[in-house]
Structures are given as C-alpha cells and as structure tokens.
Scaffold this active site. Structure first.
Site, PDB file in Angstrom:
ATOM      1  CG  ASN A  37      -0.327   0.024   2.511  1.00 29.94           C
ATOM      2  OD1 ASN A  37       0.830  -0.323   2.638  1.00 29.94           O
ATOM      3  ND2 ASN A  37      -1.058   0.418   3.533  1.00 29.94           N
ATOM      4  CB  CYS A  38       4.451   1.850   0.065  1.00 28.41           C
ATOM      5  SG  CYS A  38       5.712   3.108  -0.200  1.00 28.41           S
ATOM      6  CG  ASP A  39       0.585   6.273  -2.659  1.00 28.83           C
ATOM      7  OD1 ASP A  39      -0.150   5.285  -2.898  1.00 28.83           O
ATOM      8  OD2 ASP A  39       0.172   7.316  -2.117  1.00 28.83           O
ATOM      9  NE  ARG A  55      -0.363   1.992  -4.928  1.00 28.09           N
ATOM     10  CZ  ARG A  55      -0.888   2.200  -3.729  1.00 28.09           C
ATOM     11  NH1 ARG A  55      -1.030   1.196  -2.888  1.00 28.09           N
ATOM     12  NH2 ARG A  55      -1.287   3.393  -3.369  1.00 28.09           N
TER      13      ARG A  55
END
Length: 114
Positions: free
Chosen positions: A9-11, A14
């Site tokens: 869930n780390c931008d 990603r």
C-alpha cells in the site's frame, strides 16, 4: 535481477514497480508484511547504506513509538526495531547487482538508470 522490498500500500513502491515494469527490467517484489524480513537482508542493507538512511523517521510507525525509544536509538536499537516493525524501513529498498538503493527520488532513479 533487481529485488525490491516494500509494502503493497506504499505509493512510492507502486510507482517504482510500475516504472520497472514499463522499462521491462527483470525484478522481483517482496512485501515486508506478507513475506517477512530476514535479519540477513537487514544486516546487508545496514552495512551498505547505514541504519540512519534505512530508518524511516517520517512515518506513522515511528511517530507511534515512545519518546524514550526514539531518544535512545542507535544502530542496535534501530536494527531490532526494524526487524520487529519492518514498516520502519524507508521504502522501497532495491537490492541490485550494483548495490543497495533506498528510496525512489530522482537521485535513486538515476542510480537505477531512469
């Protein structure tokens, strides 16, 4: 092959994965929360970049630590904290044939060849 470590869930993780895929670079992703974190990998990263660079002091996990812990951090304490709470590690971590790179700013992207 580039091994990438982070959390799903780390931008920034990603973005890094999308960039590597678009460039067609061979890579493998490991999520700290799903796959865990080996002490061998952490020790290798600490030797390569230093615990100060690896320890993420800007995240929620760090902010939730007691002031006593934050004020007593040294290499041994930081290592134990990162093993216990891998989200304290700055992300993403790239383990490449050329060495270890932490983060995905323009500087790190240039080191990766982007």
């Amino acid at each position: 092959m580039i091994n990438i470590y982070g959390i799903k869930n780390c931008d920034t993780c990603r973005k890094a994965l999308k960039t590597l895929s678009a460039a067609g670079l061979d890579h493998q992703y490991s999520d700290f929360r799903v796959d865990g974190l080996s002490s061998d990998n952490l020790d290798k990263w600490i030797v390569a970049v230093g615990w100060e660079k690896l320890l993420n002091k800007r995240g929620t996990t760090w902010r939730n630590l007691s002031d006593g812990i934050k004020n007593s951090v040294n290499e041994a304490v930081a290592r134990d904290l990162m093993l216990e709470n891998p989200t304290l590690i700055k992300r993403p971590v790239f383990d490449t044939p050329q060495g270890v790179i932490v983060g995905f700013t323009k500087t790190e992207q240039a080191l990766l060849g982007f």
